[in-house]
Write a protein that holds these residues in place. Structure first.
Motif, PDB file in Angstrom:
ATOM      1  N   THR A 159       0.828  -1.211   0.000  1.00 55.54           N
ATOM      2  CA  THR A 159       0.000   0.000   0.000  1.00 55.54           C
ATOM      3  C   THR A 159       0.857   1.253   0.000  1.00 55.54           C
ATOM      4  O   THR A 159       0.414   2.302   0.431  1.00 55.54           O
ATOM      5  CB  THR A 159      -0.959   0.026   1.198  1.00 55.54           C
ATOM      6  OG1 THR A 159      -0.185   0.185   2.385  1.00 55.54           O
ATOM      7  CG2 THR A 159      -1.767  -1.233   1.284  1.00 55.54           C
ATOM      8  N   SER A 162       5.266   5.444   3.404  1.00 51.55           N
ATOM      9  CA  SER A 162       4.994   6.673   4.130  1.00 51.55           C
ATOM     10  C   SER A 162       6.274   7.099   4.822  1.00 51.55           C
ATOM     11  O   SER A 162       6.871   6.320   5.560  1.00 51.55           O
ATOM     12  CB  SER A 162       3.878   6.405   5.157  1.00 51.55           C
ATOM     13  OG  SER A 162       3.870   7.379   6.166  1.00 51.55           O
ATOM     14  N   HIS A 179       3.405  -0.704   4.285  1.00 47.34           N
ATOM     15  CA  HIS A 179       2.384  -1.638   4.750  1.00 47.34           C
ATOM     16  C   HIS A 179       2.125  -2.650   3.650  1.00 47.34           C
ATOM     17  O   HIS A 179       1.839  -2.272   2.516  1.00 47.34           O
ATOM     18  CB  HIS A 179       1.099  -0.903   5.122  1.00 47.34           C
ATOM     19  CG  HIS A 179       1.257  -0.011   6.308  1.00 47.34           C
ATOM     20  ND1 HIS A 179       1.622   1.306   6.192  1.00 47.34           N
ATOM     21  CD2 HIS A 179       1.148  -0.252   7.625  1.00 47.34           C
ATOM     22  CE1 HIS A 179       1.715   1.827   7.397  1.00 47.34           C
ATOM     23  NE2 HIS A 179       1.439   0.914   8.286  1.00 47.34           N
ATOM     24  N   HIS A 215       4.447   6.325  -5.075  1.00 51.86           N
ATOM     25  CA  HIS A 215       4.572   6.487  -3.624  1.00 51.86           C
ATOM     26  C   HIS A 215       5.995   6.893  -3.239  1.00 51.86           C
ATOM     27  O   HIS A 215       6.202   7.735  -2.371  1.00 51.86           O
ATOM     28  CB  HIS A 215       4.185   5.185  -2.919  1.00 51.86           C
ATOM     29  CG  HIS A 215       2.720   4.881  -2.996  1.00 51.86           C
ATOM     30  ND1 HIS A 215       1.792   5.460  -2.164  1.00 51.86           N
ATOM     31  CD2 HIS A 215       2.022   4.086  -3.821  1.00 51.86           C
ATOM     32  CE1 HIS A 215       0.585   5.014  -2.477  1.00 51.86           C
ATOM     33  NE2 HIS A 215       0.690   4.180  -3.474  1.00 51.86           N
ATOM     34  N   GLN A 247       7.773  18.145   4.108  1.00 55.34           N
ATOM     35  CA  GLN A 247       7.200  17.495   5.288  1.00 55.34           C
ATOM     36  C   GLN A 247       8.245  17.097   6.314  1.00 55.34           C
ATOM     37  O   GLN A 247       7.915  16.425   7.291  1.00 55.34           O
ATOM     38  CB  GLN A 247       6.328  16.314   4.869  1.00 55.34           C
ATOM     39  CG  GLN A 247       5.009  16.829   4.280  1.00 55.34           C
ATOM     40  CD  GLN A 247       3.975  15.759   4.116  1.00 55.34           C
ATOM     41  OE1 GLN A 247       4.130  14.629   4.552  1.00 55.34           O
ATOM     42  NE2 GLN A 247       2.886  16.116   3.465  1.00 55.34           N
TER      43      GLN A 247
ATOM     44  N   GLU B  80      -1.544  16.995   4.826  1.00 57.22           N
ATOM     45  CA  GLU B  80      -0.824  16.148   5.782  1.00 57.22           C
ATOM     46  C   GLU B  80       0.094  16.995   6.667  1.00 57.22           C
ATOM     47  O   GLU B  80       0.210  16.758   7.868  1.00 57.22           O
ATOM     48  CB  GLU B  80      -0.016  15.086   5.031  1.00 57.22           C
ATOM     49  CG  GLU B  80      -0.904  14.018   4.406  1.00 57.22           C
ATOM     50  CD  GLU B  80      -0.138  13.011   3.566  1.00 57.22           C
ATOM     51  OE1 GLU B  80       1.100  13.113   3.486  1.00 57.22           O
ATOM     52  OE2 GLU B  80      -0.775  12.134   2.984  1.00 57.22           O
ATOM     53  N   HIS B 387      -1.951   6.053   7.828  1.00 60.93           N
ATOM     54  CA  HIS B 387      -0.822   5.728   8.694  1.00 60.93           C
ATOM     55  C   HIS B 387      -0.624   6.919   9.622  1.00 60.93           C
ATOM     56  O   HIS B 387      -0.257   8.005   9.172  1.00 60.93           O
ATOM     57  CB  HIS B 387       0.441   5.486   7.845  1.00 60.93           C
ATOM     58  CG  HIS B 387       1.661   5.253   8.663  1.00 60.93           C
ATOM     59  ND1 HIS B 387       2.850   5.898   8.423  1.00 60.93           N
ATOM     60  CD2 HIS B 387       1.884   4.458   9.725  1.00 60.93           C
ATOM     61  CE1 HIS B 387       3.754   5.495   9.303  1.00 60.93           C
ATOM     62  NE2 HIS B 387       3.193   4.630  10.100  1.00 60.93           N
ATOM     63  N   HIS B 400      -0.306  10.004   7.235  1.00 59.28           N
ATOM     64  CA  HIS B 400      -0.180   9.792   5.801  1.00 59.28           C
ATOM     65  C   HIS B 400      -1.441   9.113   5.288  1.00 59.28           C
ATOM     66  O   HIS B 400      -1.902   8.146   5.883  1.00 59.28           O
ATOM     67  CB  HIS B 400       1.037   8.923   5.495  1.00 59.28           C
ATOM     68  CG  HIS B 400       1.161   8.553   4.045  1.00 59.28           C
ATOM     69  ND1 HIS B 400       1.450   9.477   3.069  1.00 59.28           N
ATOM     70  CD2 HIS B 400       1.015   7.374   3.399  1.00 59.28           C
ATOM     71  CE1 HIS B 400       1.480   8.869   1.885  1.00 59.28           C
ATOM     72  NE2 HIS B 400       1.213   7.597   2.067  1.00 59.28           N
ATOM     73  N   ARG B 402      -3.071   6.988   2.332  1.00 59.48           N
ATOM     74  CA  ARG B 402      -2.869   6.198   1.127  1.00 59.48           C
ATOM     75  C   ARG B 402      -4.190   6.280   0.385  1.00 59.48           C
ATOM     76  O   ARG B 402      -5.129   5.530   0.651  1.00 59.48           O
ATOM     77  CB  ARG B 402      -2.522   4.755   1.520  1.00 59.48           C
ATOM     78  CG  ARG B 402      -2.162   3.856   0.375  1.00 59.48           C
ATOM     79  CD  ARG B 402      -3.302   2.982  -0.056  1.00 59.48           C
ATOM     80  NE  ARG B 402      -2.823   2.009  -1.052  1.00 59.48           N
ATOM     81  CZ  ARG B 402      -3.584   1.464  -1.971  1.00 59.48           C
ATOM     82  NH1 ARG B 402      -4.851   1.770  -2.025  1.00 59.48           N
ATOM     83  NH2 ARG B 402      -3.102   0.620  -2.831  1.00 59.48           N
TER      84      ARG B 402
END
Lengths: 275, 440
Positions: A159, A162, A179, A215, A247, B80, B387, B400, B402
């Motif tokens: 998935t 992050s 994940h 991602h 971030q 975020e 997450h 986060h 998804r």
């Protein structure tokens, strides 16, 4: 800090905010040093302090005072409170449920490939009914490929990744969290790798999970994590010529004060806040 | 051959340059020499059929797309990052704006993650979970209605568009009655809901289910057997099971490849295991299959909504923990929704401690023990995962999302390359991406 000193200090009552395995880490009276009542940094290493809230897990920072607000005068008497912030630490066997089965299969499969599981898996954390493998970054593609292809593991869906930035976690500031979902066995696990700020390289998983293409670009864009082996690691959200990685914790939120009903409201990151 | 530089000329409006570049002639001549019709076209970011500000970069040879790429990020709003500067409760106000067509899914996924971090998953009252499920299923209907409506419009079938938005309006009216807003609700909060259902809500939902049952038949009559509709949709946007898993596609795209993977069944949350419903699949791997799946999912959602209404029992809609739940239910006053007068009377008149408690909880928020959690829900577009990381403070350390639109959009190239330009629109519509969710 050893647990043996637990309970020798704390003259003030430990605040009971969910403290389960420590005394809350309230400092001593501070009579030994710091007449102003606020303990300097090095007090954290003193021998006459009570045990910290759990002595396991990785320290990602310290929290001072009781209420999290900084800048104001301390009128509460809790200003000298120093606590370390710890993420849940390594778990020892048994992990419970199917977690042991997955861990066994993974270790066995790594063994077959001639890898030493202890070198590959830094630690295993079971927290809040979730299983997390902390993987040494150079072994990440091998572990992911094993998790995907081994019939007993079969985590066919990733998935994405992050990024998380822990400036206080020295030497492993940048974390990449994956994940993985097994549709075959109906399971979900988490992989976590870390990289230092000075060397933000993590191997790319695009060759194993093509879905990670975007991602990883996103994690690069926002955290500056460089995924080695990614086919085209470019920014995806921010403009191509953007400076910095938005971030990360040291990157300011930005914003300007706004007038509302006659009062100046400061930008969100400038307001009085609590931690 | 013209001159190789621009010549300036003064006018009353300022300097005007006449561009007569020498090398353009060469480029035109070179282009004329090659006999292929290969050109690169920017479709978007402002194009009515690209679902917001999606930029498609297509390399086309005649009418055939030889290469397709997405340019995204035009709607990035830094949600975020912003979350890290607000309390955990204020977070719902932000996440509801991500995929603005599925606000209740964003809120629920976020709240499930926060509740997992707090360790209060089992303490969320039944009534709150039932209302969450009901709103999510209504939201699935409204999201699928938009997908079918805009998808139809992009084929030129404006009737479907009118029907879809007509029925969605009924659902938005229900949202407005329950939460006060048509979108961006912030109604689902960590620990439960902002407030209970208002009077009349149950009746209106029941009325809606009855009406929608009738209206759903119209889509079948209008589109399902329509030869033009089928001609445009069948075998377009093809992505088989291997392709879905490789690109991480979930939701209707994955189910159109025949795999009945639905988190509501496999990893139930909010009590989905107690509801009776089917997971429709198709084995066509194409846009038409996805359309049929969406239609069937809407029927199943109506079933679930009906079961929710039957399961609704009186009770609290927020956890009992006074350190998490806000101290008062909101009430309607002459100046709009706010704290109830009874509560204000209590904190201002009789209890100093209650006032302090209220003030601390609302301004400072609650603390969440350090750690991380992943919570996922089956949104209309696929797996919506959150997450969330806490450092033990009153504000999220990192959240986060998804978003399924983001991940599914990666499959666009695989679906479109080798097809016709006109079919790109159909394929993208069948993914149903919403740029608010893609870019966040």
């Amino acid at each position: 800090m050893s647990d043996g000193t637990k309970g020798t200090g704390g003259t003030k009552g430990a605040p009971g905010n969910g403290d389960t395995n420590g005394t809350g880490g309230v400092n001593g009276t501070g009579a030994a040093k710091g007449a102003d009542g606020v303990n300097p940094d090095q007090d954290l290493n003193a021998q006459n302090l009570p045990g910290q809230r759990g002595d396991h897990g990785e320290v990602i920072g310290t929290r001072r005072g009781m209420f999290g607000a900084s800048g104001g005068g301390d009128t509460s008497g809790y200003g000298g409170l120093v606590r370390s912030v710890r993420m849940p630490g390594a778990t020892s066997r048994p992990y419970g449920g199917w977690f042991d089965e997955v861990a066994d299969e993974l270790e066995g499969a790594l063994d077959e490939q001639g890898l030493v599981p202890e070198n590959v898996i830094e630690k295993t954390v079971v927290d809040r009914d979730e299983l997390t493998f902390h993987i040494e970054r150079e072994y990440l593609p091998a572990v992911a490929r094993t998790l995907r292809d081994d019939p007993a593991l079969r985590f066919e869906l990733c998935t994405g990744v992050s990024g998380v930035h822990f400036p206080g976690d020295k030497g492993r500031e940048l974390h990449a969290v994956y994940h993985l979902r097994s549709i075959t066995h109906n399971r979900l696990i988490r992989l976590e790798v870390s990289a230092p700020d000075a060397d933000p390289h993590v191997p790319s998983l695009v060759s194993v999970y093509p879905t990670n293409d975007w991602h990883e670009r996103e994690a690069y864009d926002f955290f500056g994590l460089i995924f080695d082996g990614h086919p085209a690691l470019t920014r995806i959200m921010m403009p191509d010529d953007w400076q910095g990685f938005p971030q990360r914790k040291d990157y300011p939120l930005g914003g300007i004060p706004v007038e509302y009903k006659g009062a100046q409201i400061p930008a969100p990151d400038q307001r009085r806040s609590y931690t | 051959m013209s001159t190789s530089h621009a010549t300036p000329r003064e006018t009353t409006e300022g300097t005007v340059y006449t561009v007569t570049g020498g090398d353009w002639d060469e480029i035109a001549a070179a282009a004329a020499r090659t006999d292929d019709e290969r050109i690169v076209v920017n479709m978007g970011p402002q194009h009515p059929s690209t679902h917001g500000v999606l930029r498609l970069i297509l390399e086309i040879d005649g009418e055939t797309v030889t290469e397709a790429r997405c340019g995204i990020g035009y709607l990035h709003t830094g949600i975020e990052k912003n979350l890290e500067f607000r309390t955990w409760t204020q977070g719902t106000t932000f996440v509801t704006r991500m995929d603005y067509l599925t606000p209740f899914f964003n809120e629920t996924a976020y709240c499930l993650a926060v509740e997992k971090l707090l360790g209060i998953t089992d303490e969320v009252p039944d009534r709150a979970s039932v209302i969450r499920v009901m709103l999510m299923e209504l939201n699935r209907l409204s999201s699928h209605l938009v997908a079918i409506a805009t998808g139809g419009m992009e084929l030129g079938a404006t009737t479907i568009m009118i029907y879809g938005f007509r029925d969605r309006e009924l659902i938005l009216d229900i949202y407005e009655l329950i939460t006060g807003l048509r979108m961006n609700h912030a109604y689902i909060r960590p620990g439960g809901l902002a407030q209970d259902l208002p009077p009349g809500a149950v009746d209106q939902v029941r009325e809606f289910v009855k009406k929608m049952r009738k209206n759903l038949v119209e889509y079948d009559k209008l589109a399902t057997g329509n030869p033009v509709f089928k001609g445009r949709m069948q075998d377009i946007g093809y992505l088989d099971l291997a392709g879905c898993l490789a690109t991480g596609a979930t939701g209707p795209v994955l189910r159109s490849a025949g795999l009945p993977h639905d988190l509501r069944k496999t990893q139930p949350y909010c009590g989905y295991e107690h509801y009776d419903f089917e997971v429709p699949t198709a084995d066509t791997c194409d846009s038409y299959g996805r359309f049929l799946i969406r239609l069937e999912e809407m029927r199943q959602s109506l079933r679930i909504v009906e079961q929710c209404l039957d399961r609704l029992a009186p009770g609290p809609v927020m956890v009992g923990d006074k350190k998490i739940a806000w101290p008062a239910q909101l009430a309607m006053g002459p100046d709009g929704l706010g704290n109830s007068l009874d509560h204000i009377k209590k904190i201002m008149g009789t209890s100093m401690e209650a006032l302090i408690h209220h003030f601390k909880l609302v301004t400072e928020g609650f603390r969440v023990p350090p750690g991380q959690a992943y919570a996922a829900v089956e949104s209309p577009k696929g797996e919506l995962g959150v997450h969330a990381v806490s450092d033990g403070g009153t504000r999220p350390y990192r959240v986060h999302f998804r978003d399924p639109s983001f991940t599914n959009l990666q499959a666009m190239a695989a679906m479109c390359e080798g097809g016709q330009v006109a079919d790109v629109i159909v394929a993208v519509a069948s993914i149903d991406p919403v740029m608010g969710g893609v870019d966040r």
